[in-house]
Design an enzyme around this catalytic site. Structure first.
Site, PDB file in Angstrom:
ATOM      1  N   LYS A 135      -7.145  -4.693  -3.572  1.00 63.68           N
ATOM      2  CA  LYS A 135      -7.712  -5.550  -2.263  1.00 63.68           C
ATOM      3  C   LYS A 135      -8.940  -4.752  -1.918  1.00 63.68           C
ATOM      4  O   LYS A 135      -8.578  -3.407  -2.136  1.00 63.68           O
ATOM      5  CB  LYS A 135      -7.007  -5.481  -0.977  1.00 63.68           C
ATOM      6  CG  LYS A 135      -5.580  -4.552  -0.367  1.00 63.68           C
ATOM      7  CD  LYS A 135      -4.869  -4.997   0.518  1.00 63.68           C
ATOM      8  CE  LYS A 135      -3.575  -4.609   0.967  1.00 63.68           C
ATOM      9  NZ  LYS A 135      -5.082  -3.090   2.046  1.00 63.68           N
TER      10      LYS A 135
ATOM     11  N   ASP B 276       0.954  -1.334  -0.145  1.00 63.35           N
ATOM     12  CA  ASP B 276      -0.123   0.149  -0.107  1.00 63.35           C
ATOM     13  C   ASP B 276       0.884   1.339   0.489  1.00 63.35           C
ATOM     14  O   ASP B 276       0.654   2.370   0.982  1.00 63.35           O
ATOM     15  CB  ASP B 276      -0.917   0.195   1.538  1.00 63.35           C
ATOM     16  CG  ASP B 276      -2.436  -1.003   1.431  1.00 63.35           C
ATOM     17  OD1 ASP B 276      -1.799  -1.808  -0.182  1.00 63.35           O
ATOM     18  OD2 ASP B 276      -3.165  -1.172   1.791  1.00 63.35           O
TER      19      ASP B 276
ATOM     20  N   CYS C 258      -2.689  -2.334   7.840  1.00 63.24           N
ATOM     21  CA  CYS C 258      -2.409  -3.227   6.350  1.00 63.24           C
ATOM     22  C   CYS C 258      -1.189  -4.216   6.307  1.00 63.24           C
ATOM     23  O   CYS C 258      -0.893  -5.461   5.742  1.00 63.24           O
ATOM     24  CB  CYS C 258      -2.181  -2.708   4.994  1.00 63.24           C
ATOM     25  SG  CYS C 258      -4.373  -1.864   5.039  1.00 63.24           S
TER      26      CYS C 258
HETATM   27  C1  VGL Z   1      -5.239   1.195   5.488  1.00 60.50           C
HETATM   28  C2  VGL Z   1      -5.791   2.076   6.695  1.00 60.50           C
HETATM   29  C3  VGL Z   1      -7.544   1.010   5.717  1.00 60.50           C
HETATM   30  C4  VGL Z   1      -3.552   0.664   4.884  1.00 60.50           C
HETATM   31  C5  VGL Z   1      -5.734   0.812   4.514  1.00 60.50           C
HETATM   32  O1  VGL Z   1      -3.084   0.242   4.157  1.00 60.50           O
HETATM   33  O2  VGL Z   1      -2.365   0.161   6.351  1.00 60.50           O
HETATM   34  N1  VGL Z   1      -5.748   1.007   6.467  1.00 60.50           N
HETATM   35  N2  VGL Z   1      -7.063   1.088   4.540  1.00 60.50           N
END
Ligand code: VGL
Ligand code: ZN
Length: 212
Positions: free
Chosen positions: A117, A14, A161
């Site tokens: 995702k 991410d 994540c």
């Molecule tokens: C994430 C909060 C919401 C992350 C993803 O990538 O850690 N955190 N969605």
């Protein structure tokens, strides 16, 4: 970790504009300026040159996603609610499919695959392997197809994540190493406990690649 060509994978979690201060993201995590992203880019390139196969995850939500506080009238960002017995943190809208700040900020040509995702509007997905409803992504089968046994994991956020993905990877039998200097967390206390929990699950935590 000894890097055996073709057996060691890298999972870049991410690294997207909405999670960075650099891109003034809607869910910007502390310490994610251009210098941090440059370090992630450089190490990913180095690992690619060393013969690792590079994989990524990408948070990729529809606008009506369950995790956005704006989709729950009367709720505020970072409130925690229960949905069908599941705990859901309500985040600011982020990584909306096809928006500029949903892009992965590492050279996309380096990746064997980038697994999206959180596409299902009804379920969040911190892990790159499966969502909160138990629906699996293609990540495990793609890693297996490439005979990956060892995995370097890093990215954003350490306590969300990265943690969920690394623990699922360890549970799936991969030999997981976190590169801590290439991770950033939402909050210091949960970041510290996430690193502790990952170590307890048999995950190796290294400061940086040079120390491996
Ligand atoms: C994430 C909060 C919401 C992350 C993803 O990538 O850690 N955190 N969605
Ligand atoms: Zn998300």
């Amino acid at each position: 970790m000894v890097i055996e060509a073709g057996k060691t994978g890298v999972l870049v979690v991410d690294i997207q504009g909405d999670f960075t201060t650099w891109k003034d993201g809607s869910l910007a995590v502390d310490g994610t300026d251009s210098h941090f992203i440059e370090k992630v880019r450089k190490t990913t390139k180095t690992l690619d040159k060393k013969g690792c196969l590079i994989f990524g995850t990408q948070d990729w939500h529809p606008a009506d996603h369950v995790s956005f506080f704006t989709n729950h009238p009367g709720k505020q960002a970072f409130e925690v609610i229960e949905i069908d017995g599941r705990t859901q943190v309500l985040w600011p809208p982020h990584c909306i499919q096809g928006t500029e700040n949903a892009k992965v900020l590492v050279d996309n040509d380096l990746f064997m695959a980038i697994v999206k995702k959180g596409k299902d509007p009804g379920f969040d997905s911190y892990s790159g392997f499966q969502d909160d409803g138990g629906a699996e992504t293609e990540l495990d089968s793609v890693l297996k197809r490439n005979a990956i046994k060892n995995l370097f994991v890093y990215g954003i956020a350490t306590d969300v994540c990265v943690k969920a993905t690394a623990i699922d990877a360890a549970n799936a039998g991969y030999n997981v190493t976190i590169l801590e200097d290439l991770c950033r967390g939402v909050a210091p206390d949960t970041t510290e406990s996430a690193l502790k929990e990952m170590k307890e699950k048999g995950i190796t935590v290294l400061k940086e690649l040079e120390k491996s």
